[in-house]
Design a protein around this motif. Structure first.
Motif, PDB file in Angstrom:
ATOM      1  N   THR A  47      -1.702  75.994  87.553  1.00  0.00           N
ATOM      2  CA  THR A  47      -0.320  76.317  87.280  1.00  0.00           C
ATOM      3  C   THR A  47       0.595  75.150  87.637  1.00  0.00           C
ATOM      4  O   THR A  47       0.344  74.396  88.573  1.00  0.00           O
ATOM      5  N   THR A  52       2.000  74.973  79.033  1.00  0.00           N
ATOM      6  CA  THR A  52       2.697  75.710  77.974  1.00  0.00           C
ATOM      7  C   THR A  52       3.131  74.779  76.856  1.00  0.00           C
ATOM      8  O   THR A  52       2.914  75.045  75.670  1.00  0.00           O
ATOM      9  N   THR A  82      -0.265  86.726  76.120  1.00  0.00           N
ATOM     10  CA  THR A  82      -0.118  86.470  77.553  1.00  0.00           C
ATOM     11  C   THR A  82      -0.345  87.773  78.318  1.00  0.00           C
ATOM     12  O   THR A  82      -0.140  88.863  77.766  1.00  0.00           O
ATOM     13  N   GLU A  86       6.590  88.615  82.310  1.00  0.00           N
ATOM     14  CA  GLU A  86       7.260  87.406  82.785  1.00  0.00           C
ATOM     15  C   GLU A  86       6.755  86.161  82.064  1.00  0.00           C
ATOM     16  O   GLU A  86       7.534  85.300  81.656  1.00  0.00           O
ATOM     17  N   LEU A  87       5.444  86.064  81.924  1.00  0.00           N
ATOM     18  CA  LEU A  87       4.883  84.894  81.263  1.00  0.00           C
ATOM     19  C   LEU A  87       5.240  84.891  79.774  1.00  0.00           C
ATOM     20  O   LEU A  87       5.536  83.836  79.205  1.00  0.00           O
ATOM     21  N   GLN A  90       8.707  83.599  79.448  1.00  0.00           N
ATOM     22  CA  GLN A  90       8.769  82.159  79.704  1.00  0.00           C
ATOM     23  C   GLN A  90       8.256  81.372  78.506  1.00  0.00           C
ATOM     24  O   GLN A  90       8.873  80.389  78.080  1.00  0.00           O
ATOM     25  N   ASP A 156      -3.238  82.627  76.489  1.00  0.00           N
ATOM     26  CA  ASP A 156      -2.692  81.944  77.654  1.00  0.00           C
ATOM     27  C   ASP A 156      -3.015  82.746  78.910  1.00  0.00           C
ATOM     28  O   ASP A 156      -2.963  83.974  78.889  1.00  0.00           O
ATOM     29  N   GLU A 157      -3.337  82.056  79.988  1.00  0.00           N
ATOM     30  CA  GLU A 157      -3.740  82.709  81.239  1.00  0.00           C
ATOM     31  C   GLU A 157      -4.885  83.686  80.952  1.00  0.00           C
ATOM     32  O   GLU A 157      -4.879  84.846  81.369  1.00  0.00           O
ATOM     33  N   ARG A 307       2.028  84.625  88.649  1.00  0.00           N
ATOM     34  CA  ARG A 307       1.943  83.933  87.375  1.00  0.00           C
ATOM     35  C   ARG A 307       3.244  84.145  86.614  1.00  0.00           C
ATOM     36  O   ARG A 307       3.849  85.202  86.659  1.00  0.00           O
ATOM     37  N   GLY A 308       3.649  83.124  85.894  1.00  0.00           N
ATOM     38  CA  GLY A 308       4.801  83.279  85.011  1.00  0.00           C
ATOM     39  C   GLY A 308       6.143  83.197  85.698  1.00  0.00           C
ATOM     40  O   GLY A 308       7.170  83.298  85.046  1.00  0.00           O
ATOM     41  N   ASP A 310       8.620  80.790  87.443  1.00  0.00           N
ATOM     42  CA  ASP A 310       8.836  79.355  87.582  1.00  0.00           C
ATOM     43  C   ASP A 310      10.208  79.127  88.196  1.00  0.00           C
ATOM     44  O   ASP A 310      11.221  79.419  87.583  1.00  0.00           O
ATOM     45  N   HIS A 331      -3.010  80.838  92.939  1.00  0.00           N
ATOM     46  CA  HIS A 331      -1.893  81.128  92.040  1.00  0.00           C
ATOM     47  C   HIS A 331      -0.599  81.298  92.814  1.00  0.00           C
ATOM     48  O   HIS A 331       0.466  80.872  92.374  1.00  0.00           O
TER      49      HIS A 331
END
Length: 439
Positions: A47, A52, A82, A86-87, A90, A156-157, A307-308, A310, A331
């Motif tokens: 991460t 991305t 995803t 949240e991810l 983003q 993703d992830e 995750r997600g 930032d 993570h």
């Protein structure tokens, strides 16, 4: 190397420059040419490495240079899956930022909110769809989205999606896609399960690995403080006050624990808020905005934020309670030390958590340095007790047993659920942070 040398169009380079980015990160330098060449890709990047943009930029380049000839409603040509809301938010924000000067439409869909507005926007046609698995299947079952013309699929992830029990949903989605397409799989770790998925999904893929397997960012200093369970909050408040920490992300195992700690910190005169899957959309949005702006000093989170989430130049992460799954430690502390920034991670470890600490150190292949503060030494007479709320029930599977049930907003998710992780039940849409290393 600059972005100019990667074969991206002037319109994309202009959008990237406006975001303040000049040089690609290692994963971007390796992944972008592979994606532009139309190859399948298996990429492992921890991460905060800019993964991305590693897929969004070349994806936009490919779609913008090969427009659909047929007239009528725009088909979904790129699908980005995803694990969490949240991810998804983003990634969607990044897609919009970088496609600012392109004739491409994008949409983000996830559970926990009304499906009708999402269906209305899909009727207008979108080129790029960012989605969580459960809500995407809801839309498919209602004939609101057609995936038969998808040219590029991004997982993703992927490791987190498997951890959360989305493998069956992923298979259902794959069955709706055309057999001929480009597949991009991004994962923080290359577990055996990921390798099995990659073998079935990817065709003669290029592999990109920019970090050692399951490693924590070397830009994060890590320390452990051994302390009695009943004195953790007192020690945390002391450190925040002594060192004048202004922005601290604190992880707990449970939603109740997050709420209780935020309340206790408030009584100590430290502004704090909790964020987890049971919080309303408004409460989560406000808490995150206040934390980013400096309105509150401490954000207490369950692993929904691992995750997600930032946050620009976050200086401190504290593991108030160690995670049951060692990879979650990586993570969690990856929220700091992102891109070119450095950060500090501190774990407050009581006697009950010694085994969890050993598991984490075994994963990291090194011992985390111990620190001690006079007056907060652990009482050697206290014996270890089983960790409550089911976190150590082996029969429930990896990461299960958090005492919180599975995602309410996505009933298809299997019970392999991490503490506080809401899956498609996430309640707030988070604006992506800028200038923290590209995407």
């Amino acid at each position: 190397m600059s972005f100019d040398s990667l074969g991206l169009s002037a319109d994309i380079l202009r959008a990237v420059a406006e975001q303040g980015y000049r040089e690609p990160t290692p994963v971007q330098r390796q992944a972008i040419p592979v994606v532009l060449a139309g190859r399948d890709l298996l990429a492992s990047a921890q991460t905060g490495t800019g993964k991305t943009a590693g897929f969004t930029l070349p994806l936009l380049q490919r779609l913008s240079t090969s427009p659909v000839a047929a007239k009528g409603r725009r088909p979904v040509r790129a699908l980005i899956l995803t694990p969490t809301r949240e991810l998804a938010a983003q990634v969607g924000e990044n897609v919009r930022d970088y496609s600012k000067y392109l004739n491409l439409r994008s949409l983000v869909v996830f559970g926990g909110v009304s499906i009708n507005p999402q269906m209305m926007k899909l009727r207008g046609g979108v080129d790029i769809l960012v989605a969580t698995p459960g809500r995407l299947l809801d839309l498919v079952h209602q004939n609101a989205v057609d995936l038969s013309q998808v040219e590029i699929l991004v997982l993703d992830e992927a490791d987190r999606m498997l951890d959360m029990g989305f493998i069956h949903d992923i298979r259902r989605v794959l069955a709706k896609l055309p057999p001929k397409r480009q597949n991009l799989l991004f994962s923080a770790t290359f577990s055996d399960e990921i390798k099995t998925l990659a073998e079935k999904l990817l065709h003669n893929p290029e592999s990109v690995e920019v970090a050692r397997r399951n490693t924590a960012s070397e830009q994060v200093s890590q320390h452990v403080h051994l302390v009695d369970k009943k004195r953790k909050r007192e020690l945390l408040s002391y450190l925040i006050g002594r060192d004048n920490w202004q922005q601290v992300l604190v992880f707990t195992r449970t939603k109740h624990g997050a709420n209780h700690l935020a309340e206790q910190l408030g009584k100590d005169g430290i502004t704090a808020a909790a964020i987890h899957g049971n919080k309303s959309q408004g409460a989560r949005t406000r808490a995150l905005a206040d934390f980013k702006s400096g309105g509150i000093r401490v954000l207490v989170a369950t692993d929904i934020a691992a995750r997600g989430l930032d946050i620009e130049e976050l200086p401190h992460v504290v593991n108030y309670e160690l995670p049951n799954v060692p990879e979650d430690y990586v993570h969690r502390i990856g929220r700091t030390g992102r891109a070119a920034a450095t950060g500090a991670a501190l774990s407050l470890v009581c006697v009950d958590e010694h085994k969890l600490l050993r598991d984490i150190e075994r994963l990291l292949k090194r011992e985390i340095p111990r620190m001690a503060i006079a007056g907060y030494e652990p009482d050697p007479s206290i014996r270890a007790e089983p960790i409550q709320n089911g976190r150590q029930q082996p029969s429930r599977g990896r990461g299960a047993g958090n005492g919180q049930g599975r995602p309410q907003g996505d009933r298809r998710a299997a019970p392999r659920q991490h503490s506080g992780y809401a899956g498609d039940n996430a309640r707030s849409r988070r604006p992506a942070a800028k200038k923290q290393g590209i995407a």
